[in-house]
Design a protein around this motif. Structure first.
Motif, mmCIF file in Angstrom:
data_model
loop_
_atom_site.group_PDB
_atom_site.id
_atom_site.type_symbol
_atom_site.label_atom_id
_atom_site.label_comp_id
_atom_site.label_asym_id
_atom_site.label_seq_id
_atom_site.Cartn_x
_atom_site.Cartn_y
_atom_site.Cartn_z
ATOM 1 N N UNK A 7 0.817 -1.213 0.000
ATOM 2 C CA UNK A 7 0.000 0.000 0.000
ATOM 3 C C UNK A 7 0.851 1.264 0.000
ATOM 4 N N UNK A 8 2.000 1.226 0.638
ATOM 5 C CA UNK A 8 2.846 2.417 0.723
ATOM 6 C C UNK A 8 3.958 2.430 -0.321
ATOM 7 N N UNK A 9 4.019 1.427 -1.175
ATOM 8 C CA UNK A 9 5.108 1.309 -2.150
ATOM 9 C C UNK A 9 5.153 2.489 -3.113
ATOM 10 N N UNK A 10 4.027 2.902 -3.624
ATOM 11 C CA UNK A 10 3.995 4.003 -4.588
ATOM 12 C C UNK A 10 4.469 5.305 -3.942
ATOM 13 N N UNK A 11 4.021 5.579 -2.745
ATOM 14 C CA UNK A 11 4.434 6.780 -2.025
ATOM 15 C C UNK A 11 5.924 6.722 -1.685
ATOM 16 N N UNK A 12 6.403 5.534 -1.294
ATOM 17 C CA UNK A 12 7.808 5.359 -0.950
ATOM 18 C C UNK A 12 8.701 5.590 -2.167
#
Length: 92
Positions: A7-12
């Protein structure tokens, strides 16, 4: 290697690519049999998909690269919740 949630991969990835020293980011599954690599080449990006499909997308702007990455995360990691992240950066 660092683990991050899907879920946080794109933001990371978006946050890491803002750094001037980051050259490439590789996202892998737990078994490391599927991966997506994002490489920075000046102002443009190259995304290499190596898993269910083997494709290379070149000359992408930052917005189109993130849009494609979102699609590839759903395709390559359909049942994964945790991803390994490997960051390659320039030596200063």
């Amino acid at each position: 290697m660092k683990t991050i949630t899907k879920q946080t991969a794109l933001r990371f990835v978006k946050q890491q690519l803002k750094h001037a020293t980051t050259v490439s980011i590789t996202l892998l599954t737990h078994k490391k049999d599927q991966q997506v690599t994002i490489e920075k080449q000046g102002e443009l990006f190259q995304i290499t998909e190596n898993g269910y499909q083997k494709e290379t997308y070149t000359d992408l702007t930052d917005q189109s690269a993130l849009k494609l990455l979102k699609k590839l995360l759903a395709t390559e990691f359909p049942r994964s919740h945790q991803l390994y992240c490997q960051i390659t950066s320039l030596r200063v």
